[in-house]
Write a protein that holds these residues in place. Sequence first.
Motif, PDB file in Angstrom:
ATOM      1  N   ILE A 106      -1.584   7.737  35.605  1.00  0.00           N
ATOM      2  CA  ILE A 106      -0.734   9.620  35.490  1.00  0.00           C
ATOM      3  C   ILE A 106       0.617   9.657  34.766  1.00  0.00           C
ATOM      4  O   ILE A 106       0.834   9.931  34.372  1.00  0.00           O
ATOM      5  CB  ILE A 106      -0.430   9.882  37.134  1.00  0.00           C
ATOM      6  N   TYR A 107       1.219   7.947  34.639  1.00  0.00           N
ATOM      7  CA  TYR A 107       1.861   7.623  34.149  1.00  0.00           C
ATOM      8  C   TYR A 107       2.076   7.481  33.080  1.00  0.00           C
ATOM      9  O   TYR A 107       2.790   8.774  32.357  1.00  0.00           O
ATOM     10  CB  TYR A 107       2.612   6.441  34.206  1.00  0.00           C
ATOM     11  N   ALA A 108       0.738   7.898  32.084  1.00  0.00           N
ATOM     12  CA  ALA A 108       0.080   7.438  30.766  1.00  0.00           C
ATOM     13  C   ALA A 108      -0.092   8.979  30.514  1.00  0.00           C
ATOM     14  O   ALA A 108       0.577   9.305  29.414  1.00  0.00           O
ATOM     15  CB  ALA A 108      -1.132   6.806  31.096  1.00  0.00           C
ATOM     16  N   ARG A 109      -0.512  10.126  31.220  1.00  0.00           N
ATOM     17  CA  ARG A 109      -0.735  11.051  31.174  1.00  0.00           C
ATOM     18  C   ARG A 109       0.439  11.762  30.955  1.00  0.00           C
ATOM     19  O   ARG A 109       1.016  12.650  30.134  1.00  0.00           O
ATOM     20  CB  ARG A 109      -1.729  11.474  32.418  1.00  0.00           C
ATOM     21  N   ALA A 122       9.178  10.940  37.774  1.00  0.00           N
ATOM     22  CA  ALA A 122       9.430  10.287  39.239  1.00  0.00           C
ATOM     23  C   ALA A 122       8.842  10.616  41.113  1.00  0.00           C
ATOM     24  O   ALA A 122       8.810   9.666  41.750  1.00  0.00           O
ATOM     25  CB  ALA A 122      11.643  11.284  39.726  1.00  0.00           C
ATOM     26  N   LYS A 123       8.503  11.875  40.095  1.00  0.00           N
ATOM     27  CA  LYS A 123       7.663  12.426  42.085  1.00  0.00           C
ATOM     28  C   LYS A 123       6.498  11.148  41.710  1.00  0.00           C
ATOM     29  O   LYS A 123       6.324  10.981  43.505  1.00  0.00           O
ATOM     30  CB  LYS A 123       7.103  13.456  41.336  1.00  0.00           C
ATOM     31  N   TYR A 124       6.029  10.670  41.219  1.00  0.00           N
ATOM     32  CA  TYR A 124       4.615   9.590  41.130  1.00  0.00           C
ATOM     33  C   TYR A 124       6.220   8.267  41.349  1.00  0.00           C
ATOM     34  O   TYR A 124       5.084   7.078  41.310  1.00  0.00           O
ATOM     35  CB  TYR A 124       3.949   9.061  40.315  1.00  0.00           C
ATOM     36  N   HIS A 125       6.896   8.116  41.988  1.00  0.00           N
ATOM     37  CA  HIS A 125       7.793   6.999  41.904  1.00  0.00           C
ATOM     38  C   HIS A 125       7.479   5.152  41.057  1.00  0.00           C
ATOM     39  O   HIS A 125       7.363   4.825  40.871  1.00  0.00           O
ATOM     40  CB  HIS A 125       6.961   6.367  43.181  1.00  0.00           C
ATOM     41  N   LEU A 126       7.714   6.067  39.561  1.00  0.00           N
ATOM     42  CA  LEU A 126       7.852   5.476  38.449  1.00  0.00           C
ATOM     43  C   LEU A 126       9.086   4.226  39.217  1.00  0.00           C
ATOM     44  O   LEU A 126       8.169   3.160  38.183  1.00  0.00           O
ATOM     45  CB  LEU A 126       8.042   6.125  37.431  1.00  0.00           C
ATOM     46  N   MET A 127       9.971   4.599  39.170  1.00  0.00           N
ATOM     47  CA  MET A 127      10.569   3.809  39.450  1.00  0.00           C
ATOM     48  C   MET A 127      10.636   2.090  40.320  1.00  0.00           C
ATOM     49  O   MET A 127      11.077   1.444  40.285  1.00  0.00           O
ATOM     50  CB  MET A 127      11.831   4.086  39.692  1.00  0.00           C
ATOM     51  N   ILE A 181       5.119   3.502  30.697  1.00  0.00           N
ATOM     52  CA  ILE A 181       5.380   2.973  32.143  1.00  0.00           C
ATOM     53  C   ILE A 181       7.311   2.525  31.508  1.00  0.00           C
ATOM     54  O   ILE A 181       7.770   3.874  31.839  1.00  0.00           O
ATOM     55  CB  ILE A 181       5.430   1.892  32.360  1.00  0.00           C
ATOM     56  N   LYS A 182       7.470   1.758  30.290  1.00  0.00           N
ATOM     57  CA  LYS A 182       8.676   0.975  29.819  1.00  0.00           C
ATOM     58  C   LYS A 182       9.888   2.276  29.232  1.00  0.00           C
ATOM     59  O   LYS A 182      10.544   2.611  29.402  1.00  0.00           O
ATOM     60  CB  LYS A 182       8.377   0.311  28.808  1.00  0.00           C
ATOM     61  N   ILE A 183       8.740   2.903  28.483  1.00  0.00           N
ATOM     62  CA  ILE A 183       9.652   4.580  28.090  1.00  0.00           C
ATOM     63  C   ILE A 183      10.388   5.985  28.272  1.00  0.00           C
ATOM     64  O   ILE A 183      10.963   6.161  28.477  1.00  0.00           O
ATOM     65  CB  ILE A 183       8.706   5.484  26.983  1.00  0.00           C
ATOM     66  N   GLU A 187       6.795  -3.316  36.198  1.00  0.00           N
ATOM     67  CA  GLU A 187       6.425  -3.838  34.775  1.00  0.00           C
ATOM     68  C   GLU A 187       5.728  -5.135  34.200  1.00  0.00           C
ATOM     69  O   GLU A 187       5.655  -5.721  33.781  1.00  0.00           O
ATOM     70  CB  GLU A 187       7.327  -3.517  33.582  1.00  0.00           C
ATOM     71  N   CYS A 188       4.744  -5.516  35.519  1.00  0.00           N
ATOM     72  CA  CYS A 188       3.843  -7.112  35.834  1.00  0.00           C
ATOM     73  C   CYS A 188       2.585  -6.621  34.778  1.00  0.00           C
ATOM     74  O   CYS A 188       1.957  -7.493  34.429  1.00  0.00           O
ATOM     75  CB  CYS A 188       3.298  -6.403  36.904  1.00  0.00           C
ATOM     76  N   GLY A 189       2.436  -5.287  34.146  1.00  0.00           N
ATOM     77  CA  GLY A 189       1.100  -5.803  33.062  1.00  0.00           C
ATOM     78  C   GLY A 189      -0.101  -5.457  33.610  1.00  0.00           C
ATOM     79  O   GLY A 189      -1.172  -5.433  32.734  1.00  0.00           O
ATOM     80  N   SER A 190      -0.423  -5.328  35.119  1.00  0.00           N
ATOM     81  CA  SER A 190      -2.068  -5.466  35.724  1.00  0.00           C
ATOM     82  C   SER A 190      -2.871  -5.149  35.282  1.00  0.00           C
ATOM     83  O   SER A 190      -3.819  -4.829  34.534  1.00  0.00           O
ATOM     84  CB  SER A 190      -1.985  -5.944  36.755  1.00  0.00           C
ATOM     85  N   CYS A 191      -1.890  -3.378  35.466  1.00  0.00           N
ATOM     86  CA  CYS A 191      -3.059  -1.895  35.069  1.00  0.00           C
ATOM     87  C   CYS A 191      -3.277  -2.386  33.622  1.00  0.00           C
ATOM     88  O   CYS A 191      -4.797  -1.840  33.609  1.00  0.00           O
ATOM     89  CB  CYS A 191      -1.891  -1.237  35.177  1.00  0.00           C
ATOM     90  N   ALA A 192      -2.222  -2.074  32.549  1.00  0.00           N
ATOM     91  CA  ALA A 192      -3.119  -2.670  30.632  1.00  0.00           C
ATOM     92  C   ALA A 192      -3.779  -3.496  30.820  1.00  0.00           C
ATOM     93  O   ALA A 192      -4.678  -3.526  29.878  1.00  0.00           O
ATOM     94  CB  ALA A 192      -1.653  -2.941  30.190  1.00  0.00           C
ATOM     95  N   TYR A 193      -3.382  -4.817  31.713  1.00  0.00           N
ATOM     96  CA  TYR A 193      -4.148  -6.042  31.395  1.00  0.00           C
ATOM     97  C   TYR A 193      -5.605  -5.647  32.313  1.00  0.00           C
ATOM     98  O   TYR A 193      -7.020  -5.868  30.646  1.00  0.00           O
ATOM     99  CB  TYR A 193      -4.447  -7.218  32.103  1.00  0.00           C
ATOM    100  N   ILE A 194      -6.321  -4.932  32.643  1.00  0.00           N
ATOM    101  CA  ILE A 194      -7.513  -4.775  32.816  1.00  0.00           C
ATOM    102  C   ILE A 194      -8.241  -3.280  32.516  1.00  0.00           C
ATOM    103  O   ILE A 194      -9.278  -3.513  32.436  1.00  0.00           O
ATOM    104  CB  ILE A 194      -7.416  -4.835  34.995  1.00  0.00           C
TER     105      ILE A 194
END
Length: 436
Positions: free
Chosen positions: A383-386, A397-402, A424-426, A406-413
Amino acid sequence: MKFFGFKGGVHPPENKIQTENQAIEVLSAPKMVFIPLLQHIGVPLSPTVEIGEKVLKGQIIADSEAFMSVPVHASVSGIVKKIENLPFPLMGNVQTIVIENDEQNEWIDLEKNTNWKNLSKGELLKIIRAKGIVGLGGAAFPTHIKLNPPVDVKIDYLLLNGAECEPYLNSDNRVMIEEPSKVIEGIEIMKHILNVDNAVIGIEENKPEAIESMKKATEGTNIKVMPLKTMYPQGGEKSLIKAILNKEVPSGKLPSSVGVVVNNTTTAAAIYDAVVNGLPLIDKVVTVTGQAIKNPKNLRAAIGTPISILLENCDYNEAEVEKIVMGGPMMGMAQLTLEVPVIKGTSGLLALTKKETNYCKPKACIGCGKCVDACPMSLEPIIYARLAEFSQWEDLAKYHLMDCIECGSCAYICPANRPLTEAIKIGKAKLRSMKK
Ligand code: SF4
Ligand code: SF4
């Protein structure tokens, strides 16, 4: 004790073998050291020395009266040559004090405290701040603040993070193997400050020598050693608390809200050196590795040493390098110049080849949900990416981004190589700027 594990996580290739048996080597301090004035989470420091001034090794050279700050110290004796904005490993430029090493190794007077049990909590915290101690697991949070939770909060457990879950790195591993008594006495000092009886050291199972070393050193104490299943990001504070104590830290809260303080095992050794030996934090063990390195090592380098010197010491092959990373491959920062220095939070330096970086072009999301399953914080990276793609920053913020670590597990998989961590960082930067 029972191992509870944590939700999600990934298991990238470990790549620890290249340096896990390499004993720590002391790297000679260079002719010039470059000491940035922002090496902790908090506000930048102001110089307390001037250009042309002679400084002693261990002398405070910059400090601040701000609550969230710790001083930095000269890592060599010599002359202050410049104070200017210079490239910083965590992005951009930062005011930096440049000292020319006079190679006299002239120290300040070091005040030792072998009878630290006679000191009050306030006196110990004052020493820990004065010696520049920050969390050495990567976050660089001022340790004297972490060890001083609000008075109405009861701390039941001190957890020690010896997981070192980032691939390639062996800096904490080697400290636990080679300096076990420092780690244990540092833990005793923390227990004394926090007034807690229970301490547990969590170490991933892929470090059997460190587990043995810590078990031996804790004999006769009430500090426990807990082997943890190897899984990234085991060393994240909230993952560690869930894995060892089966407690969940609520969204937006600190570990102290569930009666826990987490610190890193190398920080414990630094606390011992600060309190017992009077030593400020002026060097750091750095794992230098990657396939473009001929002789991978664990080097103890003076803070302020340019990373080019560490790479040269380990015979790096410039022609093969695709990317230089400070830290581990999952959370580390790619470096644009080799002029940046080792700072307090530097645990690793990776010279990675094209094969190791394995860059593939992003494709369209296939909605597989693997990123959601891998997230240790139960977030929805898809959802963050979209939302980021359509600049819907407020909705993040509604989806608790903070809560994202930033572990990167999502991008890795992600099988579609979606740039999830970048989104996420942006998004986090946008939310922070909107709050101002
Ligand atoms: S959303 Fe954040 S915490 Fe979750 S896997 Fe991705 S980077 Fe890690
Ligand atoms: S893992 Fe990648 S492809 Fe799968 S849902 Fe998440 S973003 Fe989409």
